[in-house]
Design a protein around this motif. Structure first.
Motif, PDB file in Angstrom:
ATOM      1  N   VAL A 219     -25.965  -8.738   0.466  1.00 52.96           N
ATOM      2  CA  VAL A 219     -25.391  -9.232   1.561  1.00 52.96           C
ATOM      3  C   VAL A 219     -23.881  -9.118   1.490  1.00 52.96           C
ATOM      4  O   VAL A 219     -23.104  -9.305   2.466  1.00 52.96           O
ATOM      5  CB  VAL A 219     -25.868 -10.461   2.236  1.00 52.96           C
ATOM      6  CG1 VAL A 219     -27.210 -10.375   2.997  1.00 52.96           C
ATOM      7  CG2 VAL A 219     -25.997 -11.634   1.124  1.00 52.96           C
ATOM      8  N   ASP A 220     -23.448  -8.735  -0.078  1.00 51.93           N
ATOM      9  CA  ASP A 220     -21.961  -8.613   0.069  1.00 51.93           C
ATOM     10  C   ASP A 220     -21.548  -7.474   0.908  1.00 51.93           C
ATOM     11  O   ASP A 220     -21.835  -6.335   0.894  1.00 51.93           O
ATOM     12  CB  ASP A 220     -21.713  -8.306  -1.522  1.00 51.93           C
ATOM     13  CG  ASP A 220     -20.273  -8.324  -1.923  1.00 51.93           C
ATOM     14  OD1 ASP A 220     -19.676  -8.607  -0.945  1.00 51.93           O
ATOM     15  OD2 ASP A 220     -19.897  -8.291  -3.030  1.00 51.93           O
ATOM     16  N   VAL A 221     -20.236  -7.939   1.768  1.00 54.28           N
ATOM     17  CA  VAL A 221     -19.823  -6.727   2.406  1.00 54.28           C
ATOM     18  C   VAL A 221     -18.522  -6.380   1.937  1.00 54.28           C
ATOM     19  O   VAL A 221     -17.507  -5.715   2.615  1.00 54.28           O
ATOM     20  CB  VAL A 221     -19.791  -7.058   3.919  1.00 54.28           C
ATOM     21  CG1 VAL A 221     -21.066  -7.075   4.526  1.00 54.28           C
ATOM     22  CG2 VAL A 221     -19.006  -8.483   4.093  1.00 54.28           C
ATOM     23  N   GLY A 222     -18.079  -6.799   0.602  1.00 51.64           N
ATOM     24  CA  GLY A 222     -16.729  -6.250  -0.073  1.00 51.64           C
ATOM     25  C   GLY A 222     -16.079  -7.464  -0.692  1.00 51.64           C
ATOM     26  O   GLY A 222     -14.853  -7.107  -1.128  1.00 51.64           O
TER      27      GLY A 222
ATOM     28  N   PHE B 222     -19.164 -14.971   2.151  1.00 56.54           N
ATOM     29  CA  PHE B 222     -18.786 -15.339   0.880  1.00 56.54           C
ATOM     30  C   PHE B 222     -19.594 -14.747  -0.283  1.00 56.54           C
ATOM     31  O   PHE B 222     -19.389 -14.806  -1.494  1.00 56.54           O
ATOM     32  CB  PHE B 222     -18.932 -17.029   0.562  1.00 56.54           C
ATOM     33  CG  PHE B 222     -18.341 -17.679   1.557  1.00 56.54           C
ATOM     34  CD1 PHE B 222     -17.050 -18.087   1.536  1.00 56.54           C
ATOM     35  CD2 PHE B 222     -18.811 -18.122   2.928  1.00 56.54           C
ATOM     36  CE1 PHE B 222     -16.226 -19.013   2.459  1.00 56.54           C
ATOM     37  CE2 PHE B 222     -18.148 -18.790   3.813  1.00 56.54           C
ATOM     38  CZ  PHE B 222     -16.992 -19.150   3.639  1.00 56.54           C
ATOM     39  N   ALA B 223     -20.591 -13.880   0.253  1.00 53.12           N
ATOM     40  CA  ALA B 223     -21.644 -13.207  -0.572  1.00 53.12           C
ATOM     41  C   ALA B 223     -20.963 -12.291  -1.714  1.00 53.12           C
ATOM     42  O   ALA B 223     -19.862 -11.554  -1.585  1.00 53.12           O
ATOM     43  CB  ALA B 223     -22.425 -12.424  -0.031  1.00 53.12           C
TER      44      ALA B 223
ATOM     45  N   LYS C  17     -23.998 -24.511  16.071  1.00 51.46           N
ATOM     46  CA  LYS C  17     -24.673 -23.463  16.584  1.00 51.46           C
ATOM     47  C   LYS C  17     -24.732 -22.213  15.911  1.00 51.46           C
ATOM     48  O   LYS C  17     -25.343 -21.288  16.480  1.00 51.46           O
ATOM     49  CB  LYS C  17     -24.234 -23.435  18.062  1.00 51.46           C
ATOM     50  CG  LYS C  17     -24.338 -24.602  18.958  1.00 51.46           C
ATOM     51  CD  LYS C  17     -23.779 -24.527  20.504  1.00 51.46           C
ATOM     52  CE  LYS C  17     -24.029 -25.798  21.066  1.00 51.46           C
ATOM     53  NZ  LYS C  17     -23.393 -25.720  22.512  1.00 51.46           N
ATOM     54  N   SER C  18     -23.906 -22.205  14.805  1.00 56.93           N
ATOM     55  CA  SER C  18     -23.691 -20.799  14.040  1.00 56.93           C
ATOM     56  C   SER C  18     -25.033 -20.955  13.106  1.00 56.93           C
ATOM     57  O   SER C  18     -25.687 -21.797  12.774  1.00 56.93           O
ATOM     58  CB  SER C  18     -22.568 -20.897  13.379  1.00 56.93           C
ATOM     59  OG  SER C  18     -21.395 -21.107  14.213  1.00 56.93           O
ATOM     60  N   LEU C  19     -25.130 -19.599  12.644  1.00 58.96           N
ATOM     61  CA  LEU C  19     -26.199 -19.397  11.459  1.00 58.96           C
ATOM     62  C   LEU C  19     -25.576 -19.379  10.138  1.00 58.96           C
ATOM     63  O   LEU C  19     -24.541 -18.661   9.952  1.00 58.96           O
ATOM     64  CB  LEU C  19     -26.779 -18.192  11.744  1.00 58.96           C
ATOM     65  CG  LEU C  19     -27.569 -17.993  13.223  1.00 58.96           C
ATOM     66  CD1 LEU C  19     -28.127 -16.299  13.099  1.00 58.96           C
ATOM     67  CD2 LEU C  19     -28.463 -18.929  13.276  1.00 58.96           C
ATOM     68  N   PHE C  20     -26.232 -19.985   9.178  1.00 54.33           N
ATOM     69  CA  PHE C  20     -25.802 -19.753   7.827  1.00 54.33           C
ATOM     70  C   PHE C  20     -26.994 -19.233   7.197  1.00 54.33           C
ATOM     71  O   PHE C  20     -28.088 -19.384   6.935  1.00 54.33           O
ATOM     72  CB  PHE C  20     -25.713 -21.364   7.297  1.00 54.33           C
ATOM     73  CG  PHE C  20     -24.598 -22.096   7.842  1.00 54.33           C
ATOM     74  CD1 PHE C  20     -23.563 -22.469   6.809  1.00 54.33           C
ATOM     75  CD2 PHE C  20     -24.521 -22.626   9.165  1.00 54.33           C
ATOM     76  CE1 PHE C  20     -22.628 -23.132   7.351  1.00 54.33           C
ATOM     77  CE2 PHE C  20     -23.322 -23.206   9.562  1.00 54.33           C
ATOM     78  CZ  PHE C  20     -22.307 -23.599   8.589  1.00 54.33           C
ATOM     79  N   TYR C  21     -26.411 -17.861   6.775  1.00 52.44           N
ATOM     80  CA  TYR C  21     -27.505 -16.972   6.381  1.00 52.44           C
ATOM     81  C   TYR C  21     -27.315 -17.085   4.794  1.00 52.44           C
ATOM     82  O   TYR C  21     -26.434 -16.750   3.895  1.00 52.44           O
ATOM     83  CB  TYR C  21     -27.053 -15.645   6.562  1.00 52.44           C
ATOM     84  CG  TYR C  21     -27.819 -14.503   6.397  1.00 52.44           C
ATOM     85  CD1 TYR C  21     -29.241 -14.687   6.228  1.00 52.44           C
ATOM     86  CD2 TYR C  21     -27.544 -13.282   6.207  1.00 52.44           C
ATOM     87  CE1 TYR C  21     -30.096 -13.824   5.920  1.00 52.44           C
ATOM     88  CE2 TYR C  21     -28.203 -12.127   6.090  1.00 52.44           C
ATOM     89  CZ  TYR C  21     -29.653 -12.333   5.994  1.00 52.44           C
ATOM     90  OH  TYR C  21     -30.421 -11.121   5.463  1.00 52.44           O
ATOM     91  N   ILE C  22     -28.517 -17.177   4.029  1.00 50.32           N
ATOM     92  CA  ILE C  22     -28.471 -17.533   2.573  1.00 50.32           C
ATOM     93  C   ILE C  22     -29.611 -16.462   2.014  1.00 50.32           C
ATOM     94  O   ILE C  22     -30.697 -16.556   2.305  1.00 50.32           O
ATOM     95  CB  ILE C  22     -28.977 -18.953   2.310  1.00 50.32           C
ATOM     96  CG1 ILE C  22     -28.755 -19.985   3.288  1.00 50.32           C
ATOM     97  CG2 ILE C  22     -28.905 -19.538   0.613  1.00 50.32           C
ATOM     98  CD1 ILE C  22     -26.977 -20.100   2.978  1.00 50.32           C
ATOM     99  N   VAL C  23     -28.928 -15.881   1.182  1.00 51.02           N
ATOM    100  CA  VAL C  23     -29.707 -14.554   0.105  1.00 51.02           C
ATOM    101  C   VAL C  23     -29.275 -14.722  -1.127  1.00 51.02           C
ATOM    102  O   VAL C  23     -28.267 -14.142  -1.536  1.00 51.02           O
ATOM    103  CB  VAL C  23     -29.542 -13.276   0.909  1.00 51.02           C
ATOM    104  CG1 VAL C  23     -30.456 -12.173   0.013  1.00 51.02           C
ATOM    105  CG2 VAL C  23     -29.759 -13.162   2.380  1.00 51.02           C
ATOM    106  N   ILE C  24     -30.006 -15.328  -2.164  1.00 55.26           N
ATOM    107  CA  ILE C  24     -29.445 -15.880  -3.431  1.00 55.26           C
ATOM    108  C   ILE C  24     -30.668 -16.144  -4.158  1.00 55.26           C
ATOM    109  O   ILE C  24     -31.804 -16.307  -3.922  1.00 55.26           O
ATOM    110  CB  ILE C  24     -28.682 -16.910  -3.305  1.00 55.26           C
ATOM    111  CG1 ILE C  24     -27.854 -16.968  -4.749  1.00 55.26           C
ATOM    112  CG2 ILE C  24     -29.166 -18.214  -3.172  1.00 55.26           C
ATOM    113  CD1 ILE C  24     -26.670 -15.963  -4.886  1.00 55.26           C
ATOM    114  N   GLY C  25     -30.609 -15.754  -5.511  1.00 53.88           N
ATOM    115  CA  GLY C  25     -31.770 -16.185  -6.318  1.00 53.88           C
ATOM    116  C   GLY C  25     -32.382 -15.165  -7.158  1.00 53.88           C
ATOM    117  O   GLY C  25     -32.667 -15.014  -8.277  1.00 53.88           O
TER     118      GLY C  25
END
Length: 366
Positions: free
Chosen positions: A44-47, A118-119, A167-175
């Motif tokens: 999910v890193d965008v830069g 922050f990814a 109300k925001s989304l916290f999207y977690i892709v790690i491990g």
């Protein structure tokens, strides 16, 4: 004449307010959440990795060849990643890389309100994972709690900031990187289950910190079958079969992740989450590729695997396939844009075959 002007003025004011209300309704329908805050690794890193010194960087061709301007963006993909597609689903621009905006802190920059990514490619839950090559999960959380949260509060005020973030989304892709590095370091003193438990315990504390700073709706992705990525298949004596020991660790992690998510739900007020079963979803893609439009699921479109080294990401000198939408994997580590689009669709409104206890669309509605 006075009466005429009064009526004209009243009509104009009324028209303005009608237009304002209509525009607000249209806006609210298009934008389903206030923001998306993304934490994780190269999936999910965008830069972010473009903004500090690291060899784990893909700001060169042929990466980005299918991005709108056909240029590399720092995404580990031929085009967009799941974070881009999820943003599209909720009517938001892609959350920009945190490190690209640090010079805008304390300048009332509205970018912080619609979300931040922050990814970081190669990042792990544990600080030891790819130390000095990536922004670890601990550091990502610190960037959020010490910089971005304060910026949101400054712009909106404390009460409205908490409402905005809840109300925001916290999207977690790690491990994923933690698991891969565990097997790279073998032999180790920890057994796989003990190692996975340490990952889960650390991540739980990190998610609690995000909760303490406003996070209430979490989208948590489990590990995919990373024993089946082209790099791992190559390690299996070049038979192109999946590495089952790696996949077993992924399943251990996912079981821990589901249990930990349920624990957080019982321990913390007003927290909700959507857990996505990346492992079984991706396994289905691999087992039934034609159903999803793929012809190749074992070999990467770009990059070669003849050594275990980061240089074998897709490079300027690499050859690449012309039919990229037919490939499940863009490079030896990462899914193609076509695969990321399919995953994001499932994450958003999957009919609960792979999402628990809600899909993202349902999570938003809570």
């Amino acid at each position: 004449m006075a009466y005429y002007y009064t009526n004209v003025w009243s009509a104009a004011v009324l028209g303005f307010f009608i237009l304002f209300i209509v525009s607000r309704v249209t806006f609210s329908e298009a934008q389903k959440v206030p923001g998306i805050y993304v934490f994780g690794d190269s999936l999910v890193d965008v830069g972010n990795n473009n903004y500090f010194t690291t060899v784990v960087r893909v700001n060169h061709p042929h990466n980005g060849i299918d991005f709108p301007d056909h240029k590399p963006t720092g995404r580990f993909s031929n085009g967009k990643v799941t974070a881009d597609f999820l943003a599209e689903k909720v009517g938001l621009p892609t959350s920009p890389p945190y490190l690209s905006l640090t010079n805008m802190l304390n300048k009332n920059n509205a970018s912080f309100l619609s979300g931040i990514s922050f990814a970081s490619g190669a990042a792990g839950i544990l600080d030891i994972t790819n130390k000095d090559l990536a922004i670890s999960m601990n550091k990502q959380v610190k960037y959020y709690t010490t910089s971005v949260y304060e910026e949101v509060v400054q712009q909106l005020g404390a009460s409205e900031a908490l409402n905005h973030l809840s109300k925001s989304l916290f999207y977690i892709v790690i491990g994923n990187n933690d698991i891969m590095k565990y097997f790279d370091r073998l032999p180790v003193t920890q057994q796989p289950q003990e190692f996975v438990d340490s990952m889960i315990l650390t991540l739980k504390q990190q998610l609690k910190q995000l909760y303490n700073y406003g996070g209430r709706k979490f989208v948590i992705a489990g590990s995919g079958p990373i024993g089946c990525i082209p790099l791992q298949r190559h390690k299996n004596n070049k038979t192109l079969e999946c590495k089952q020991d790696v996949n077993s660790a992924c399943l251990m992690y996912n079981e821990g992740l589901k249990s930990m998510s349920q624990e957080l739900k019982s321990e913390l007020k007003d927290i909700n989450y959507s857990y996505f079963d990346t492992y079984n979803f991706f396994s289905n893609l691999i087992q039934k590729p034609v159903s999803y439009g793929f012809a190749e699921v074992k070999v990467a479109c770009c990059g070669v695997v003849d050594a275990i080294d980061v240089k074998h990401l897709c490079r300027r000198t690499s050859s690449y396939c012309s039919d990229r939408s037919n490939y499940l994997f863009w490079d030896p580590y990462h899914p193609s844009e076509a695969a990321s689009r399919i995953v994001a669709d499932a994450v958003f409104d999957d009919p609960l075959q792979y999402s628990f206890p809600f899909n993202v669309e349902q999570l938003i509605a809570l």
